[in-house]
Design an enzyme around this catalytic site. Structure first.
Site, mmCIF file in Angstrom:
data_model
loop_
_atom_site.group_PDB
_atom_site.id
_atom_site.type_symbol
_atom_site.label_atom_id
_atom_site.label_comp_id
_atom_site.label_asym_id
_atom_site.label_seq_id
_atom_site.Cartn_x
_atom_site.Cartn_y
_atom_site.Cartn_z
ATOM 1 N N GLY A 33 2.157 22.493 17.492
ATOM 2 C CA GLY A 33 1.467 23.761 17.309
ATOM 3 C C GLY A 33 0.549 23.722 16.109
ATOM 4 O O GLY A 33 0.762 22.968 15.161
ATOM 5 N N GLY A 35 -2.446 26.467 13.876
ATOM 6 C CA GLY A 35 -3.059 27.779 13.755
ATOM 7 C C GLY A 35 -3.625 27.959 12.371
ATOM 8 O O GLY A 35 -3.716 27.008 11.580
ATOM 9 N N ASP A 151 5.032 41.300 10.684
ATOM 10 C CA ASP A 151 4.171 40.452 11.521
ATOM 11 C C ASP A 151 4.922 39.952 12.748
ATOM 12 O O ASP A 151 4.759 38.810 13.165
ATOM 13 C CB ASP A 151 3.636 39.277 10.696
ATOM 14 C CG ASP A 151 2.472 38.559 11.386
ATOM 15 O OD1 ASP A 151 1.826 39.187 12.249
ATOM 16 O OD2 ASP A 151 2.215 37.390 11.065
#
Length: 376
Positions: A33, A35, A151
């Site tokens: 992953g 980001g 979040d």
């Protein structure tokens, strides 16, 4: 980083365009992953022979916001201990001096998927209920320590194939005291609570709203409120839940209230329509795990007025999730620090760097970072 500058016990692993400078105890790295906050690799811990996830924070000292987020994430992961919250297995940096400190690596338990992938699956009531129960347990623990996550979203919630769930990513977390009358924060828009959109003060119930959005998404298979921007997000919410009552609007700042009052008025869509029976799996063996019970809980979580929104404790007591609670085992207990105090206030990037470096040095003194039975 040139090979001559790689410290003892470390080696360099190219992952795409990123150079990972990793402790030698971790091998078989592969990207899982990436980001804005960093990249995450799966690896094998050769000391424990267990799979792990290693996150390299992306430019943690690029600016004050990044530096503060990195500090908070490390502190909270190190202090919070609960089975439904991702734990810190290890942390390290190849830099030995604070002046050179630019990279932070965080080692966590490796999970199988995040909820973005689970949303595409057909889940029965038992799994839906159990996932929701674990989300609420993790949030209850954070709140009991005085922490509001802020979040919560499907990509920040990870699961294993046995349906165990953990919450991660605490870079935006704040203490409840800090959150009082805070200005709106940057967070994924779709899961943002109305009181945040409208610039009101917020409390623990912002997390309840986010959990409700995620639960609804698990049922419908798509985002509930996919706003294109700040204003559209509010419109999407009232299109489904209706324009709030005057008592709520009276608590808004004058300019915000005038804007909201001049918008088109909407009647709420019945929850029986929003979450129709055919969106749910067939009935479960347990009589409490029904579409009607799930809808009832959703209708209490997805409430625009935070003062009328269900609390985490009351949500855990709801029939749809309390089937998993075992009082004799304290299965949703919140053992750990009673309140976590985070350094806040205005600090420069260099001050945040120094504080995080000091915390990391303290971590080295109390943990076997290299896996050789010695402290760094």
């Amino acid at each position: 980083m040139a090979s001559t500058s790689v410290p003892e016990n470390y080696y360099v692993v190219p992952i795409g365009e990123t150079q990972m400078v990793i402790l030698k105890r971790y091998e078989n790295l592969r990207l899982i992953g990436s980001g804005a906050q960093g990249i995450v690799c799966a690896a094998t811990d050769m000391v424990t022979n267990k799979p792990v996830a290693i996150k390299k924070l992306s430019r943690p000292f690029q600016n004050v916001t990044h530096a503060k987020r990195a500090y908070r994430e490390f502190i909270l992961m190190n202090l919070v201990n609960h089975k439904n919250i991702i734990g810190l297995l290890n942390a390290f940096s190849p830099q030995r001096e604070v002046e050179e400190f630019n990279d932070l690596y965080i080692v966590m338990e490796l999970m199988d998927a995040n909820l973005c992938q689970v949303i595409q699956m057909d889940l029965d009531h038992e799994r839906l209920s159990y996932l929701l129960y674990q989300m609420l347990c993790g949030i209850k623990h954070l709140h009991s320590a005085g922490i509001i996550h802020r979040d919560l979203k499907p990509s920040n919630i990870v699961v294993k194939s046995d349906c165990t769930l953990k919450i991660l990513d605490f870079g935006l977390a704040r203490t409840a005291v800090e959150a009082f009358m805070m200005t709106p924060y940057v967070v994924t828009r779709y899961y943002r609570a109305p009181e945040v959109i409208l610039g009101m003060g917020y409390g623990e119930n912002v997390d309840v709203w986010s959990v409700g959005c995620i639960f609804g998404e698990l049922i419908r298979g798509r985002v509930l409120f996919p706003g294109a921007d700040h204003i559209d997000q509010w419109t999407r919410i009232i299109e489904l839940l209706g324009t709030p009552e005057p008592q709520f609007l009276a608590r808004l700042q004058t300019t915000v209230r005038n804007y909201v009052e001049n918008r088109q008025k909407y009647q709420p869509v019945p929850f029986e329509t929003l979450f129709a029976d055919n969106m749910f799996p067939p009935g479960a063996d347990n009589a409490r795990l029904t579409a009607a019970k799930a809808r009832d809980l959703l209708s209490r979580m997805l409430v625009i007025d935070p003062e009328k929104r269900i609390s985490v404790d009351d949500a855990l007591a709801h029939e749809y999730v309390n089937v998993w609670y075992d009082a004799s085992r304290g299965s949703c207990s919140s053992a750990g620090p009673s309140t976590i105090l985070l350094v806040d206030g205005e600090h420069t990037v260099e001050e945040w760097r120094a504080m995080l470096f000091a915390e990391l040095q303290n971590y080295y003194r109390t943990h076997d970072v290299y896996g050789v039975g010695q402290r760094r």
